[in-house]
Design an enzyme around this catalytic site. Structure first.
Site, short mmCIF file in Angstrom:
data_model
loop_
_atom_site.label_atom_id
_atom_site.label_comp_id
_atom_site.label_asym_id
_atom_site.label_seq_id
_atom_site.Cartn_x
_atom_site.Cartn_y
_atom_site.Cartn_z
N LYS A 47 -7.58 3.02 -21.69
CA LYS A 47 -9.03 3.18 -21.78
C LYS A 47 -9.34 4.61 -22.24
O LYS A 47 -8.82 5.59 -21.69
CB LYS A 47 -9.66 2.93 -20.41
CG LYS A 47 -11.17 2.77 -20.42
CD LYS A 47 -11.64 2.27 -19.03
CE LYS A 47 -13.14 2.06 -18.95
NZ LYS A 47 -13.55 1.52 -17.63
N GLU B 48 -10.80 -6.69 -17.76
CA GLU B 48 -10.29 -5.39 -17.31
C GLU B 48 -9.88 -5.51 -15.84
O GLU B 48 -10.55 -6.16 -15.05
CB GLU B 48 -11.44 -4.38 -17.43
CG GLU B 48 -11.12 -2.96 -16.96
CD GLU B 48 -12.36 -2.05 -16.99
OE1 GLU B 48 -13.50 -2.58 -17.07
OE2 GLU B 48 -12.19 -0.81 -16.93
N CYS C 19 -13.96 -2.09 -21.79
CA CYS C 19 -15.31 -1.89 -21.21
C CYS C 19 -16.09 -0.72 -21.84
O CYS C 19 -16.62 -0.84 -22.92
CB CYS C 19 -15.17 -1.73 -19.70
SG CYS C 19 -16.68 -2.20 -18.80
#
Lengths: 634, 634
Positions: free
Chosen positions: B124, B42, B176
């Site tokens: 995300k 990321e 993540c």
């Protein structure tokens, strides 16, 4: 006709007990005055800036319990107030019990329900997460709830219906940022209007002061009232709150707009006030004569905010006396004039701490300042201690155990400068402050803080960096304002204003020879401002582009012609730019991490408001290309 | 069969130029090794913790441009990487150009498009906003985009289809926090599975180290792979990043799970590594022999993180030498042993600075430590300077201009203690560090930092608070580990470990008489830990409730029987509790605001991780009621 009380209260952050007590008092007063409704600010019970106290379950239970007291007190009056609302059955994104930043409407000892909504309170829709705000860290927004319920956010923005003297009123209750929807894809006011009718909008806020923000608020809220042809009541808190590194004032300025968007009354800024307005939603408040809003983008407003902020912070930390290192220069003089006015001169001790580099000129000015302000005064020279430090460091042998060899450390003039600054603050002022029963101030300004032109544990130390959100030119403005409008005499000696700004830490900074700081404030103040305060933070790429375009002075707002006067060639311009940019992202930042709390007045203050990582300076590829191009052609 | 390269790279925050260069190198290597896919973490290009640099438009343009370089390099290999994605036409909630925390999948020199999605990159979904994370401040989540598009978030979580050797593979790309969905109402993995098929999940992360977090991650991610019967690849960054007040390490530990949830390979922690795995999605990676995951919740892991963190932070600020005030006590000894290992003893200068209160015992121990570690060593006494400070402060007359009267300031023993501490750090160590060409360390531990048992500008000063996320008992553990496992000899003298911990600032702290700190570490370490590290932060209400229930020792995790031994009566217990709670929220907090950056290892470190407002201590109504009840019945 509704008689509405605006409870512009001084919310003490983290003190639900005190806030509830005050609210109960105000409710009692308003009831006595036969008000139909009383409105308190956002988060009136817990306070707003309380850091991660939201993770203390006992604290949020406590806030809930005090909220019940307020609800119970809503007898014979409708009470609208902000508090945290907890859904103990559901979780927030952090996995803890879900918390809402909520607006409660209570009547007849209970909350006004709405069968169309899952809770008996209203939820903040728009969560600010810029500057000092951290709403999303702690609270669940109406937008997220809408997602979970698989509904439009807009459909959940429903007016609250209360009954006063047998008549129904529809209130459009929103919370702070909900009224500042320009940048969001949801418009709470418009949604409420669509789900209306709405007789009256109520915006409860906890909105920190920023120079000029109230002017903007009046434009924004006034157009909301006008566009919806509905009166709007804005109730904001007063007081001081902080986020550790940054200290904020709350100016209140609670305001009522009629349905034409005109202001029909407002509470004075920075003062607790229970204000009443009689408003007939049927005529939209048009029967009142409009009043002019006070301008809040001027030196008077800045002074008011700083003075109020100091005052509130001192009471928060229970400090009643301060010590100020008085150099004879402008920053410490302004600081002294501010604190003397707030605490009384008998509680302010000015200490002049000359080394051999301090001129008689500035020593005399420090004494003059103390006399003018009638502050306590003393002189404690530092040369003996500085000499001792230098000899101890340079004469003690360092032993290498590997080869038993010894060597000595070498002190440069630059190191000697910092030794002096630390000697003053850490050796003397800290000890003096403790004996005096108070703290010592940090007088660093924003220009110095930007590039670390100050010594850590030296002049950058103190319990509060009072002037650290003012550029140097604003410190001068404030000096003039203190003399002319607050003291109405020359308490800050004119010579302190006129003299070249200097740290007087070496022969290169001899004020009597006109030598002083390396920062050229009329240019660098504006350059530095662009790094931090600009909406799109400027970097060397922007600066160099503007320089090349010839638009730099206009973009920065500094005086015309100064750039070419200071930097005859692009090379000199670039060297200067990189020098300060490296300091800004380097030592300046390292020092800011350990600086005292900064009292915020600008649109972007150091600390929690402007978050920084200590990663060193960076130049974009476009900057490097432009620089190479410029340097190759000159 | 897919050959996949895991690019566990050391991401330098704020340096797109360096990160891109490294990625291009790794892409080249992977192509040479005939990898089909290379996966980077990321935010591989900009770095993750860069504060408000996201508001510099020139910086995000720069990141975009470097991202184009990576996309162009995706020839003969599929490149998956994290970067900021900007939609210049749309606005984020802060009104600036909208930024996404995005995952890019590039093949044949361009991004792999998906006509069902508005962008050629993945966004995300879940934004962490707890602890040190500020995702919502800067980025627009998939959840918000879904709201705007009036679509379910789940419907936007679509696998990416790539073609390798003529065969299609469906990749479930997440970022993540998307893999840590337990607390959220959206489950990205489940949504991708529902919109599948998915042949392989890829989680690109920038996930800071916390003691024991990798153990948990293996449990969570392993069950995701098992539940979906699909292999999962996790690629995390290594390196050091910081948020100003708090410094983090990134442990990498990139891991591949087969479709049974077993680990089939992982990269070593805290080391840059380009690791390869040959994975056949058709057999779910079951052809590999599972490996055991390394435990990361132990002293070795803690040492590794601290040592790595120091190393990385030193390179970030370009520091190669340090000075350490060596008192003969445990904290400075551990600090010295850590830095000597990292920098080499020839770059570490230990300085013993005795006053008249320092025992021969500790002076000898400091010298012994230096000899054991073979560090540079010197002794500089402070008594003369301390005496000078005391006489200057107490003998100088303070003049009151109002009545011309003079008076003197009175120095108490407590003030003298702080004068000594500041004399050491601000007067000597800061000057010595500058002459030595380095910085000086802050050796304060987390127990001291919690309640401010340290002097501001004194022992709480330094460039990095290396041990400030370790409770005192962990400092002892680390001392033992350094001796037994790192140095494999007694470099930290056993007597330093055995002696009573003491500041030696007054006769009341004479170590040879067994006198020392007021903090009783075997109890207070655990009490303090509950204030900050507990998921639901404990307050006096919780502590007193547990005390009354008899469950306190169990709840705190301290030794059984210690509470009644230390506090014979409830009154004494309560007095102690309130003393430290007041310090925690009072002077302790005021000092933390100005503390050096804290190196984080625990689940909650001071600084940006645990955000605090300086509001003083608070006791809930329930606490006060319980206290009154307990005190009235005893």
């Amino acid at each position: 006709m509704l008689k509405i009380a605006l409870g512009q209260m001084d919310v003490i952050p983290g003190r639900p007990d005190l806030n509830t007590k005050k609210m109960l008092d105000m409710i009692h007063q308003a009831r006595t005055q036969q008000a139909d409704i009383i409105v308190f600010p956002e988060m009136a019970i817990p306070g707003y800036l309380i850091g991660d106290m939201w993770e203390q379950q006992s604290f949020i239970r406590d806030c809930e319990a005090f909220g019940q007291d307020i609800i119970a007190a809503a007898a014979g009056i409708c009470v609208i107030f902000g508090n945290v609302a907890v859904d103990w059955e559901k979780r927030g994104d952090d996995g803890r019990p879900r918390k809402y930043n909520a607006c409660f409407v209570a009547q007849n000892g209970k909350l006004v329900p709405d069968h169309r909504f899952p809770y008996p309170f209203r939820i903040k829709t728009l969560h600010p997460n810029y500057r000092e705000f951290d709403d999303t860290r702690h609270f669940y927004s109406l937008r997220k709830l809408a997602l979970d319920l698989k509904q439009d956010t807009e459909s959940l923005l429903l007016p609250v219906t209360i009954k006063v003297s047998g008549k129904e009123y529809h209130l459009g209750c929103i919370i702070c940022e909900d009224g500042w929807n320009d940048d969001y894809t949801v418009d709470p006011i418009a949604a409420l209007a669509a789900n209306g009718p709405v007789d009256l909008y109520i915006n409860i806020s906890s909105s920190p002061f920023t120079l000029g923000k109230n002017n903007k608020r009046n434009r924004v809220f006034s157009s909301q009232a006008r566009d919806t042809a509905t009166p709007l009541i804005y109730v904001n808190t007063v007081g001081g709150q902080n986020n550790g590194k940054t200290v904020y004032t709350f100016d209140g300025f609670s305001t009522v707009y009629n349905c034409a968007g005109e202001i029909i009354t407002y509470c004075p800024p920075f003062r607790e006030k229970l204000e009443y307005i009689e408003l007939d939603p049927e005529n939209g408040g048009l029967n009142h004569i409009p009043v002019a809003a006070a301008d809040d983008n001027n030196i008077s407003s800045m002074y008011q905010a700083i003075s109020y902020g100091i005052n509130k912070f001192l009471s928060t930390i229970n400090m009643k006396k301060v010590v100020i290192g008085a150099s004879g220069g402008i920053d410490s003089a302004v600081s002294a004039a501010l604190y003397a006015k707030i605490l009384g001169p008998e509680n302010v001790l000015l200490v002049n701490m000359p080394s051999k580099y301090n001129s008689q000129t500035t020593k005399d000015l420090a004494a003059q300042l103390a006399a003018n302000l009638r502050c306590l005064y003393t002189v404690i020279p530092i040369q003996e201690a500085v000499d001792l430090t230098i000899s101890q460091i340079s004469q003690t042998a360092v032993v290498c155990p590997a080869n038993k060899k010894t060597h000595h450390l070498n002190i440069t003039p630059f190191i000697t400068e910092n030794i002096q600054a630390r000697d003053r603050s850490s050796r003397l002022l800290a000890g003096i402050a403790a004996t005096f029963g108070g703290g010592f101030t940090c007088n660093a300004n924003k220009s110095e803080l930007t590039v670390g032109y100050s010594t850590l544990y030296g002049d950058q130390a103190g319990f509060l960096a009072t002037l650290a959100d003012l550029w140097k030119h604003q410190v001068y403005q404030l000096a003039g304002y203190l003399n002319s409008c607050i003291y109405e005499e020359e308490v800050i000696p004119q010579a302190t204003i006129d003299i070249v700004p200097s740290a007087e830490l070496s022969p290169d900074q001899a004020v009597d020879e006109g030598k002083g700081d390396p920062i050229i404030y009329p240019y660098h103040d504006y350059l530095f401002r662009s790094f931090i305060e600009y909406w799109h933070k400027a970097t060397p790429e922007d600066i160099l582009t503007w320089y090349q375009e010839g638009s730099l002075e206009e973009k920065l707002g500094c005086e015309a012609g100064i750039v070419s006067r200071l930097f005859p060639s692009p090379k000199e311009f670039i060297t200067d730019l990189e020098r300060w940019w490296n300091l800004y992202a380097g030592m300046g930042l390292a020092k800011r991490i350990q600086s005292p709390p900064v009292l915020a007045v600008s649109r972007r203050a150091y600390g929690f408001d402007h978050r920084e990582a200590q990663n060193g300076s960076y130049y974009t590829r476009a900057y490097n290309n432009l620089k190479a191009k410029i340097l190759s052609t000159c």
